[in-house]
Every structure is written in structure tokens, then in C-alpha cells.
Write a protein that holds these residues in place. Sequence first.
Motif, PDB file in Angstrom:
ATOM      1  N   VAL A  69      39.867 -15.347 -21.352  1.00 62.18           N
ATOM      2  CA  VAL A  69      40.921 -14.833 -20.479  1.00 62.18           C
ATOM      3  C   VAL A  69      42.150 -14.320 -21.223  1.00 62.18           C
ATOM      4  O   VAL A  69      42.872 -13.453 -20.712  1.00 62.18           O
ATOM      5  CB  VAL A  69      41.366 -15.922 -19.464  1.00 62.18           C
ATOM      6  N   PRO A  83      47.982 -19.810 -10.229  1.00 58.61           N
ATOM      7  CA  PRO A  83      47.389 -18.921 -11.239  1.00 58.61           C
ATOM      8  C   PRO A  83      47.195 -19.566 -12.606  1.00 58.61           C
ATOM      9  O   PRO A  83      46.158 -19.363 -13.239  1.00 58.61           O
ATOM     10  CB  PRO A  83      48.389 -17.754 -11.296  1.00 58.61           C
ATOM     11  N   LEU A 119      42.381  -8.118 -16.893  1.00 63.70           N
ATOM     12  CA  LEU A 119      42.299  -9.241 -15.962  1.00 63.70           C
ATOM     13  C   LEU A 119      43.695  -9.530 -15.397  1.00 63.70           C
ATOM     14  O   LEU A 119      44.667  -9.629 -16.137  1.00 63.70           O
ATOM     15  CB  LEU A 119      41.768 -10.490 -16.673  1.00 63.70           C
ATOM     16  N   THR A 120      43.744  -9.661 -14.067  1.00 65.89           N
ATOM     17  CA  THR A 120      44.975 -10.051 -13.391  1.00 65.89           C
ATOM     18  C   THR A 120      44.673 -11.251 -12.501  1.00 65.89           C
ATOM     19  O   THR A 120      43.690 -11.245 -11.755  1.00 65.89           O
ATOM     20  CB  THR A 120      45.528  -8.912 -12.517  1.00 65.89           C
ATOM     21  N   ILE A 121      45.487 -12.282 -12.616  1.00 64.86           N
ATOM     22  CA  ILE A 121      45.354 -13.466 -11.760  1.00 64.86           C
ATOM     23  C   ILE A 121      46.652 -13.605 -10.981  1.00 64.86           C
ATOM     24  O   ILE A 121      47.727 -13.779 -11.572  1.00 64.86           O
ATOM     25  CB  ILE A 121      45.078 -14.740 -12.578  1.00 64.86           C
ATOM     26  N   CYS A 171      41.799 -11.460  -9.688  1.00 64.96           N
ATOM     27  CA  CYS A 171      41.551 -12.750  -9.041  1.00 64.96           C
ATOM     28  C   CYS A 171      42.735 -13.091  -8.143  1.00 64.96           C
ATOM     29  O   CYS A 171      43.860 -13.235  -8.635  1.00 64.96           O
ATOM     30  CB  CYS A 171      41.371 -13.856 -10.081  1.00 64.96           C
ATOM     31  N   THR A 176      44.206 -15.936  -5.868  1.00 63.17           N
ATOM     32  CA  THR A 176      44.001 -17.367  -5.706  1.00 63.17           C
ATOM     33  C   THR A 176      44.954 -17.966  -4.689  1.00 63.17           C
ATOM     34  O   THR A 176      46.112 -17.550  -4.581  1.00 63.17           O
ATOM     35  CB  THR A 176      44.146 -18.092  -7.064  1.00 63.17           C
ATOM     36  N   VAL A 191      33.671 -13.433 -12.910  1.00 61.33           N
ATOM     37  CA  VAL A 191      34.756 -12.843 -13.691  1.00 61.33           C
ATOM     38  C   VAL A 191      34.268 -12.447 -15.075  1.00 61.33           C
ATOM     39  O   VAL A 191      34.545 -11.342 -15.568  1.00 61.33           O
ATOM     40  CB  VAL A 191      35.947 -13.826 -13.793  1.00 61.33           C
ATOM     41  N   LEU A 243      44.019 -10.752 -20.176  1.00 62.26           N
ATOM     42  CA  LEU A 243      45.299 -10.876 -19.474  1.00 62.26           C
ATOM     43  C   LEU A 243      46.381 -10.068 -20.190  1.00 62.26           C
ATOM     44  O   LEU A 243      47.249  -9.462 -19.544  1.00 62.26           O
ATOM     45  CB  LEU A 243      45.711 -12.346 -19.385  1.00 62.26           C
ATOM     46  N   LEU A 255      44.185 -21.806 -12.482  1.00 61.22           N
ATOM     47  CA  LEU A 255      42.943 -21.040 -12.438  1.00 61.22           C
ATOM     48  C   LEU A 255      42.634 -20.447 -13.806  1.00 61.22           C
ATOM     49  O   LEU A 255      41.482 -20.455 -14.243  1.00 61.22           O
ATOM     50  CB  LEU A 255      43.036 -19.930 -11.388  1.00 61.22           C
ATOM     51  N   LYS A 256      43.648 -19.966 -14.494  1.00 61.74           N
ATOM     52  CA  LYS A 256      43.453 -19.458 -15.857  1.00 61.74           C
ATOM     53  C   LYS A 256      42.841 -20.541 -16.727  1.00 61.74           C
ATOM     54  O   LYS A 256      41.894 -20.285 -17.488  1.00 61.74           O
ATOM     55  CB  LYS A 256      44.787 -18.997 -16.432  1.00 61.74           C
TER      56      LYS A 256
END
Length: 293
Positions: free
Chosen positions: A69, A55, A78-80, A48, A50, A36, A73, A58-59
Motif C-alpha cells: 500500500v 482509513p 491507491l486512495t483510501i 477504497c 471505508t 485491491v 498511496l 484499513l491501510k
Amino acid sequence: MIVTTVASIADLSPGAHACMTFTDPEERLDLMAAYVHMGLISGVKVLCLTEALPPDRLKHELAQREVPVTEPLKTGQLTIGTTDEAWMAQGGSPTAKSMLEMLAAQVTQAVGDGYPGLRVSADMLWATRPLAAIDQLLTFENSLTTLLENGRLTVICHYDRDQFDPVTLDRAVEAHPVSVAAAAYHDDALLRVCRQYSPPGIRLAGEIDADHADALAQALTEAIRLDHNVFLNLRGLRFIDLANASTIVRAALSLPADRHLLVVCDERIKSTLALVGASEAAQLRVQVANGQP
């Protein structure tokens, strides 16, 4: 298909379709963090997906591994999200067609937003659900090549060896041209010693005694050569004998005054290090995992 194993996430080129198989969740998170981070640095959009972790968790794990991050974000670089939000947006189990269409749309959006490409980290644990269609998973993996040809999409798929049956796992790995793994100095049922990517250093998991002293010595020697400050992650280590604890202290003592060796471990390992003179090594810092030094 011939599968090429790369020793470093940094060796992945745009357009790669890589498979990461793992048994240690911490090792997976390290490799993911490196993947990442490199995507963000290169200026591409990163997605990402998950399953094993929420989420927000993970962040947090990415941030703990020094991935910046917060701003990505906010900007959308970045997208989770969960696999439910992506693969299963239409309800029910995903199909190879719906997954490929989703990724194609994501690439188009990324390019439309001004990014040169999209880097995807995909947790494939969803495929172990009772109603998941394994044949669709394998069809997806084998069909992804068409989206990768122009180099705008790079994908790494994560497979937990403890969750997938051996036959499915073997077929999934074979569908990927590239396999990613941490560089291991030693790996058996008792002990795993491997290179950690973020922060750079070494991870030990299991139990280490005199029979495995060479693996620790080799790993420390390489870390001292590669890294200014040496990071030794012993969170997953259940036992260390006095001889190997002494090796760690001696390695710290060998460093010049402007460098240090940081050990992260539990209270038991800290106590063992104390028995062999950890407090006398100014270059050695011992931190209890999830606690204070």
C-alpha cells in the motif's frame, strides 16, 4: 436478475458490479485485500471507501495481508477514504444521483491520470445510519450499470449481514449481477471453515469437534495441494478437540522438509496443539495471534 456467485476474486472481470455479503469482518478484509491487490497489479487506479474502519486502520489491515500500500498511496494509484468524504461530500444523506456522479468523475480522473480504469471497494455500512435513505441506496445499485458498460469501472459493494435487515439485504444482493464469497468447506452455526485468499490458506472460526473432522481434513488436503507453505488461521477459533489438533500436527508432518504449516491462534489452541506433539513436528510453526511464537 440472475446473480452469479464467483468462487474467487480473480474471476471478477473489468466492468463487474459485485456484492460481498459477510458476517466475519476478517473474511471481508481478506477478500478486500485480494481485490485491491489484483487491481494494483493490473495497473488500474483503486479507490477504497471505508465506513466500518478508519482509513489508517484499513491501510494497516491491507498491509498485514501483504498488499503493497505504501507506494501506491504515494503515487495516487491507491486512495483510501471515508464514505463521508465521498458519498456525503455535499452534506446530509447521499442520493443515487450524487453517488453516480461522484463515481463518473472518479473514472474520468483515473483515465485522465493515465490509468486504464478504476476499481472501487465500497463499504455500504453508511446506509444503516438512522437518516440514510435506503431507497437511494437501492436506486444507486440498480442504476450503476450505465457506468460499467465500457469496462473502465469495476465495483464491489460490502454488506454486513448483521447490520442490514433481511429485506434490504435481499434487494441489494439482487441488484448485483455477481456475488463474491469465500470458498467454504463447512458453514453452520457452530463452525465455519473457508479458504483464505491473502495470505493463501484456511480460516476456521467457532468451535471444532469430532463431528466436523472431515471439513478440516478436506481443507488441509486442498491447501497442501495448492500452497507451498500452508497457512492455518485459527484466530477466530474458540475450541478445538484433541483429535482435530492431531489432524493438524499430522498434516504438518506429511510435508517435506522444505515446506511448513504455520498456525496462528490464541494461547488455548496453542496449548491443545502442544498436548498432541506440536513441538515434535519440525514443519509446524505455531504463532500466538498478535504475539510471538
